[in-house]
Design an enzyme around this catalytic site. Structure first.
Site, short mmCIF file in Angstrom:
data_model
loop_
_atom_site.label_atom_id
_atom_site.label_comp_id
_atom_site.label_asym_id
_atom_site.label_seq_id
_atom_site.Cartn_x
_atom_site.Cartn_y
_atom_site.Cartn_z
N ASP A 86 0.81 -1.23 0.00
CA ASP A 86 0.00 0.00 0.00
C ASP A 86 0.84 1.27 0.00
O ASP A 86 0.44 2.29 0.56
CB ASP A 86 -0.96 0.03 1.22
CG ASP A 86 -1.76 -1.24 1.33
OD1 ASP A 86 -2.22 -1.72 0.28
OD2 ASP A 86 -1.91 -1.76 2.45
N GLY A 116 1.56 3.06 -2.54
CA GLY A 116 1.18 3.98 -3.63
C GLY A 116 1.86 3.61 -4.94
O GLY A 116 2.14 4.48 -5.77
N LYS A 117 2.11 2.31 -5.11
CA LYS A 117 2.82 1.86 -6.32
C LYS A 117 2.01 2.13 -7.58
O LYS A 117 2.56 2.46 -8.62
CB LYS A 117 3.11 0.35 -6.22
CG LYS A 117 4.07 0.00 -5.11
CD LYS A 117 4.35 -1.48 -5.04
CE LYS A 117 3.18 -2.30 -4.52
NZ LYS A 117 2.82 -2.05 -3.11
N GLY A 119 -4.32 -4.10 -4.49
CA GLY A 119 -5.30 -3.10 -4.93
C GLY A 119 -4.52 -1.85 -5.29
O GLY A 119 -4.04 -1.16 -4.42
N HIS A 120 -4.32 -1.62 -6.58
CA HIS A 120 -3.50 -0.49 -7.02
C HIS A 120 -4.42 0.63 -7.51
O HIS A 120 -5.15 0.47 -8.47
CB HIS A 120 -2.53 -0.94 -8.11
CG HIS A 120 -1.48 -1.89 -7.58
ND1 HIS A 120 -0.62 -2.59 -8.37
CD2 HIS A 120 -1.17 -2.24 -6.32
CE1 HIS A 120 0.19 -3.33 -7.62
NE2 HIS A 120 -0.15 -3.14 -6.36
N GLN A 153 2.13 -5.89 -3.23
CA GLN A 153 2.41 -5.99 -1.78
C GLN A 153 3.73 -5.26 -1.47
O GLN A 153 4.06 -4.32 -2.17
CB GLN A 153 2.46 -7.46 -1.32
CG GLN A 153 1.11 -8.16 -1.30
CD GLN A 153 0.70 -8.70 -2.65
OE1 GLN A 153 1.48 -9.36 -3.30
NE2 GLN A 153 -0.51 -8.44 -3.07
N ARG A 156 -10.43 -2.54 4.79
CA ARG A 156 -10.04 -2.56 6.22
C ARG A 156 -9.25 -1.31 6.57
O ARG A 156 -8.42 -0.86 5.77
CB ARG A 156 -9.14 -3.78 6.50
CG ARG A 156 -9.85 -5.10 6.46
CD ARG A 156 -8.90 -6.24 6.78
NE ARG A 156 -7.96 -6.51 5.71
CZ ARG A 156 -7.02 -7.45 5.76
NH1 ARG A 156 -6.89 -8.20 6.84
NH2 ARG A 156 -6.22 -7.66 4.75
#
Ligand code: IMP
Length: 430
Positions: free
Chosen positions: A14, A16-17, A41-42, A225, A304
Site C-alpha cells: 500500500d 502507492g505503487k 489493490g492499485h 504488496q 479494512r
C-alpha cells in the site's frame, strides 16, 4: 538506451505503487505484473476518475502500452473478467494490449474457501489474509497440483486436473472443515465459459518479454504488496505467499536477472500495515487516527482500516539491502503537512540493546521498542509543488534525512493523489 526497471513496495504494501507505475508507464512500452494476485489493490486517480486494479497492471490506462500478467501471478479468472468488463464500459479495453501468461496459476473456488476457513481455524493467531485464496493457490503450485491459465485452453486437461484436485479438496473440506464440497460440473462450466473470453489473451509471455528486451523496448516490472510481506524475507508468518522482492521480477516474468537495469523502492513518508503481525513504529489513539484520516488509509481491496505509524528507517534500510534499491520514491508527503512534530524510527531497542539490523523473526519484532528522532513539521501545503527547491525547507530536510538514514537517493516525491501531484527528481527511464 532502453531500460528495464523494477518497482517494488519497500514497506508492508500500500505504498502507492499504482500511481507511480501509472506515471512511469509514460516512458515504458510494456508493464509486467510478476507476483501476487487480486490481494493487491492499485489505485490510480486521473482527473475526477478513480481506478482500482487488482490484477491488471496499472499501466493499462495508457493506450498502446502492453500490459502483462506474468508467470508468477495467481489469477482469479472471475476477478480478471470483471476488471476487463469495467475497462470495456469505459472504452479503455484494447485486447491487443493485455497478455496473460499460460504459466500463471489459477485461483479456484476451493482456494478461497480454504483461505477463509484456515483463518477461522487459526483463531487469535490468524494472519489477517485478504481471503482471496492467494495462499492456497500458491500452496498448490508448489505442491505440483495447481491448474494453470494455459490449462483453460485444453478442456480435457483442465477437467482431469480439476477432478484430481476435487477428490482431495472435497475430502478435506467435508471431513475436516465440515463444510459443503464443490461440484465438478459447476466449476468446469464456469471456468470454460470464462475461458472463451480470456482464452485469446493467454500466451507465452516469457518469450514475448525476452523478444521485447532484445528489440530494445522499455519494460516496467510492477511489484505488488511489499518487501516486509515477502514469504522468505518478510515478517514470517505474517506475510503473503509469494516473493515480493525485486529478485522475483526475473523469476515471475521468465527473464534472466541480468536483464534488469534498476530497482526502485516505493515508500510512504510514514508507515502502514494491514492484517496482523509486528509493526514496531505503530501508533495508536489520535495520532494514528489523524494519519489514517488524512491519508485515507483504508484497504483498496478489503476496505479494512490500515494500522498507521511513523517512518521506519530500520525496516527501510533492510528493504534497500534485500532489493538492492537504486532509488526511492516517497509518496504521501502531503499527509504530514499539518503536523507540529514528525518522528522517524531510527533504531530498535531489544533486551536493552540497540539492534542495527532488521530482525525478521516475528517473535523478536513484537518485542522491539522503536527509538525515535523528532523533526519539526513544515506546517505548509506541499500539494501543487512541482520542484524540490519549492518545497518548504523543513520538508526538504525531512526528505534529505530519509536519504541519509536509508542510504538511498530519492527520485520521485508524491504530494497528492492525482497523476500530476508529483515532483520528479530523476525519471529512472531517462
Ligand atoms: P494474503 O496475501 O491475502 O494471503 O494475505 C497475507 C497478508 O498480506 C495479510 O496481512 C494481508 O493483509 C497482506 N496483504 C496482502 N496483499 C496486500 C496488499 O496488496 N497490500 C497490503 N497488504 C497486503
Amino acid at each position: 538506451m532502453a531500460k528495464n526497471i523494477v518497482i517494488v513496495g519497500a514497506q508492508w504494501g500500500d505504498e502507492g505503487k499504482g500511481k507511480i507505475v501509472d506515471i512511469l508507464t509514460e516512458s515504458a512500452d510494456i508493464v509486467v505484473r510478476f507476483q501476487g494476485g487480486n490481494n493487491a489493490g492499485h489505485t490510480v486517480i486521473v482527473g475526477e476518475e478513480k481506478y482500482v486494479f487488482h490484477l491488471i497492471p496499472s499501466g493499462i490506462l495508457h493506450a498502446g502500452k502492453t500490459c502483462i500478467i506474468g508467470d508468477g501471478v495467481v489469477v482469479d479468472p472471475e476477478v480478471l473478467l470483471k476488471e476487463i468488463e469495467v475497462l470495456k464500459e469505459k472504452n479503455l479495453f484494447r485486447p491487443e494490449d493485455l497478455l496473460i501468461s499460460k504459466n500463471a496459476h489459477l485461483i479456484m473456488p476451493y482456494h478461497k474457501k480454504l483461505d477463509i476457513a484456515r483463518e477461522r481455524l487459526r483463531g487469535c493467531n490468524k494472519i489477517g489474509t485478504t481471503g482471496r485464496g492467494i495462499g492456497p493457490a500458491y500452496e498448490d503450485k508448489v505442491s505440483r497440483c495447481g491448474i494453470k491459465c494455459g490449462d483453460l485452453l485444453d478442456e480435457g486437461e483442465f477437467r482431469v486436473k480439476l477432478k484430481t484436485n476435487l477428490l482431495e479438496k472435497n475430502h478435506y473440506i467435508k471431513t475436516i472443515l465440515h463444510e459443503d464440497g464443490f461440484e465438478i460440473h459447476e466449476i468446469y462450466h464456469k471456468y470454460m465459459t470464462i475461458a472463451q473470453s480470456i482464452g485469446p489473451l493467454i500466451k507465452n509471455t516469457s518469450k514475448f518479454i525476452s523478444d521485447a528486451i532484445a528489440s530494445g523496448k522499455n519494460i516496467l516490472f510492477e511489484g505488488a504488496q511489499g518487501t516486509l510481506l515477502d514469504v522468505d524475507h518478510g515478517t514470517y508468518p505474517f506475510v503473503t505467499s509469494s516473493n515480493t522482492v525485486a529478485g522475483e521480477a526475473a523469476t515471475g516474468s521468465g527473464i534472466g536477472p541480468s536483464k534488469i537495469d534498476e530497482v526502485i523502492g516505493i515508500t510512504k513518508a510514514y508507515c502502514t500495515r494491514v492484517g496482523e503481525g509486528p509493526f514496531p513504529s505503530e501508533l495508536d489513539g489520535p495520532e494514528a487516527d489523524r494519519l489514517r484520516e488524512q491519508g485515507g488509509e483504508y484497504g483498496a481491496t478489503t476496505g479494512r482500516p490500515r494500522r498507521c505509524g511513523w517512518f521506519d528507517a530500520v525496516a527501510l534500510r533492510y528493504a534497500a539491502r534485500i532489493n538492492g534499491l537504486d532509488g526511492l520514491v516517497v509518496t504521501k508527503l502531503d499527509v504530514l503537512d499539518n503536523l507540529d512534530t514528525i518522528k522517524i524510527c531510527t533504531g530498535y531497542k531489544y533486551k536493552g540493546e540497540i539492534l542495527d539490523e532488521f530482525p525478521t523473526e516475528a517473535s523478536i519484532l513484537f518485542k522491539c521498542e522503536p527509538v525515535y528522532e523528532a523533526l519539526e513539521g513544515w506546517k505548509a501545503q506541499t500539494q501543487g509543488v512541482k520542484s524540490f527547491d519549492k518545497l518548504p525547507k523543513k520538508a526538504q530536510d525531512y526528505i534529505k534525512r530519509l536519504e541519509e538514514l536509508t542510504g538511498v537517493k530519492v527520485t520521485i516525491i508524491s504530494v497528492g493523489a492525482n497523476r500530476n501531484d508529483a515532483i520528479i527528481l530523476k525519471n529512472p527511464f531517462k
